[in-house]
Scaffold this active site. Structure first.
Site, PDB file in Angstrom:
ATOM      1  N   LEU A   1      59.809   1.330  26.282  1.00  0.00           N
ATOM      2  CA  LEU A   1      60.301   0.537  25.153  1.00  0.00           C
ATOM      3  C   LEU A   1      61.474   1.148  24.394  1.00  0.00           C
ATOM      4  CD1 LEU A   1      56.839  -0.748  23.860  1.00  0.00           C
ATOM      5  CD2 LEU A   1      58.437  -1.844  25.458  1.00  0.00           C
TER       6      LEU A   1
ATOM      7  N   ASP B   1      67.998  -5.795  27.827  1.00  0.00           N
ATOM      8  CA  ASP B   1      67.648  -7.025  28.552  1.00  0.00           C
ATOM      9  C   ASP B   1      68.858  -7.840  29.018  1.00  0.00           C
ATOM     10  OD1 ASP B   1      64.963  -6.393  28.060  1.00  0.00           O
ATOM     11  OD2 ASP B   1      64.928  -7.544  26.200  1.00  0.00           O
TER      12      ASP B   1
ATOM     13  N   GLY C   1      50.576   0.860  31.339  1.00  0.00           N
ATOM     14  CA  GLY C   1      50.864   1.257  32.715  1.00  0.00           C
ATOM     15  C   GLY C   1      50.279   0.379  33.803  1.00  0.00           C
ATOM     16  N   SER C   2      50.008  -0.899  33.502  1.00  0.00           N
ATOM     17  CA  SER C   2      49.446  -1.735  34.571  1.00  0.00           C
ATOM     18  C   SER C   2      50.499  -2.056  35.636  1.00  0.00           C
ATOM     19  CB  SER C   2      48.814  -3.016  34.013  1.00  0.00           C
ATOM     20  OG  SER C   2      49.790  -3.884  33.521  1.00  0.00           O
ATOM     21  N   ASN C   3      51.766  -2.186  35.234  1.00  0.00           N
ATOM     22  CA  ASN C   3      52.816  -2.383  36.251  1.00  0.00           C
ATOM     23  C   ASN C   3      53.009  -1.120  37.087  1.00  0.00           C
ATOM     24  OD1 ASN C   3      54.304  -5.095  36.228  1.00  0.00           O
ATOM     25  ND2 ASN C   3      54.061  -4.649  34.043  1.00  0.00           N
TER      26      ASN C   3
ATOM     27  N   ILE D   1      67.742   3.234  26.968  1.00  0.00           N
ATOM     28  CA  ILE D   1      68.168   4.315  27.876  1.00  0.00           C
ATOM     29  C   ILE D   1      69.545   4.806  27.404  1.00  0.00           C
ATOM     30  CG2 ILE D   1      68.792   4.876  30.270  1.00  0.00           C
ATOM     31  CD1 ILE D   1      65.870   4.396  30.093  1.00  0.00           C
TER      32      ILE D   1
ATOM     33  N   ASN E   1      64.403  -2.881  35.308  1.00  0.00           N
ATOM     34  CA  ASN E   1      63.464  -3.139  34.211  1.00  0.00           C
ATOM     35  C   ASN E   1      62.757  -4.462  34.483  1.00  0.00           C
ATOM     36  OD1 ASN E   1      62.225  -2.886  31.611  1.00  0.00           O
ATOM     37  ND2 ASN E   1      63.726  -4.331  30.775  1.00  0.00           N
TER      38      ASN E   1
ATOM     39  N   HIS F   1      60.927  -7.690  32.357  1.00  0.00           N
ATOM     40  CA  HIS F   1      60.785  -8.300  31.029  1.00  0.00           C
ATOM     41  C   HIS F   1      59.878  -9.518  31.177  1.00  0.00           C
ATOM     42  CE1 HIS F   1      61.964  -9.121  26.908  1.00  0.00           C
ATOM     43  NE2 HIS F   1      62.018 -10.400  27.249  1.00  0.00           N
TER      44      HIS F   1
HETATM   45  C1  GAR Z   1      54.802  -5.713  30.454  1.00  0.00           C
HETATM   46  O1  GAR Z   1      54.396  -7.020  30.144  1.00  0.00           O
HETATM   47  C2  GAR Z   1      56.317  -5.637  30.508  1.00  0.00           C
HETATM   48  O2  GAR Z   1      56.914  -6.796  31.027  1.00  0.00           O
HETATM   49  C3  GAR Z   1      56.653  -5.479  29.048  1.00  0.00           C
HETATM   50  O3  GAR Z   1      55.690  -4.571  28.568  1.00  0.00           O
HETATM   51  C4  GAR Z   1      54.483  -4.764  29.300  1.00  0.00           C
HETATM   52  C5  GAR Z   1      54.029  -3.410  29.808  1.00  0.00           C
HETATM   53  O4  GAR Z   1      52.744  -3.512  30.370  1.00  0.00           O
HETATM   54  N1  GAR Z   1      57.993  -5.007  28.861  1.00  0.00           N
HETATM   55  C6  GAR Z   1      58.787  -5.443  27.881  1.00  0.00           C
HETATM   56  O5  GAR Z   1      58.404  -6.233  27.028  1.00  0.00           O
HETATM   57  C7  GAR Z   1      60.198  -4.859  27.906  1.00  0.00           C
HETATM   58  N2  GAR Z   1      61.066  -5.562  27.011  1.00  0.00           N
HETATM   59  P1  GAR Z   1      52.182  -2.346  31.285  1.00  0.00           P
HETATM   60  O6  GAR Z   1      52.378  -1.037  30.508  1.00  0.00           O
HETATM   61  O7  GAR Z   1      50.728  -2.677  31.463  1.00  0.00           O
HETATM   62  O8  GAR Z   1      52.965  -2.343  32.577  1.00  0.00           O
END
Ligand code: GAR
Length: 199
Positions: free
Chosen positions: A87, A147, A13-15, A90, A104, A106
């Protein structure tokens, strides 16, 4: 009225955190607000971040026909769905109802290093194994293929000599935290303009 965002998460969940902070910092001028954080995994650490920020949280079944998720999105009157490290695929029923309203992120320059099974460390391992000199971040609208939907924003990130999947992931993630909240803001503004035009 700010757009009502649902953020879907599966992990850290950092994003999500970057998005919450971005819209909080815009204060009165904010165009969007996270009103729901939902996960297919009850143990997702991202849910703790949401609860700490006093945002409603929910868990849903990602293996049904989309009814549970759609029920949540309707209940919270969601305008825009933001996938942040979510992940699962949908479901088509959700994509139909929210066409053009699901984004999304990526951690690579799509269409390179995308597709089913390409997430997290696997993406960065594949980039390093390929010998690519650069990778990056892609924000795109979600359609029924992993994607593949229209690209909203991309940002390049260098691959340095001696990079490991971990060091590269950290460099890419720092860029994600800058790019994603701003791309979400832009999509929310365009959506608001579009909905005024069709009123
Ligand atoms: C992020 O790097 C995001 O780009 C990736 O998962 C990570 C989630 O980090 N998403 C994918 O690879 C989707 N195909 P977060 O939970 O710290 O936001």
């Amino acid at each position: 009225m700010p757009s009502r965002l649902a953020v879907l998460v599966s992990g850290r969940g950092s994003n999500l955190q970057a998005i919450i902070e971005h819209f909080d910092n815009l204060a009165r001028e904010r165009v969007a607000k996270v009103v729901l954080v939902a996960s297919n995994r009850a143990e997702s650490p991202a849910l703790i971040r949401a609860a700490t920020a006093s945002i409603d949280i929910a868990q849903f079944n990602a293996a049904d026909d989309g009814s549970e998720l759609l029920g949540l999105l309707r209940k919270f009157r969601i305008d825009l769905v933001v996938l942040a490290g979510y992940l699962k695929r949908i479901q088509p029923a959700v994509i139909n109802e929210y066409a053009g309203r699901i984004v999304n992120i990526h951690p690579a320059l799509l269409p390179a290093f995308g597709g089913e099974g390409m997430y997290g460390a696997r993406v960065h391992e594949a980039v390093i194994a390929s010998g690519a000199k650069e990778t990056g971040v892609t924000v795109h609208l979600v359609d029924d293929e992993y994607d593949r939907g229209p690209i909203v924003a991309q940002w390049r990130v260098p691959v340095n000599q001696g990079d490991t999947a971990e060091s590269l992931a950290a460099r890419v993630l720092a860029v994600e935290h800058v790019v994603y909240p701003r791309a979400v803001e832009m999509v929310a503004i365009l959506q608001q303009i579009e909905s005024k035009r069709t009123d």
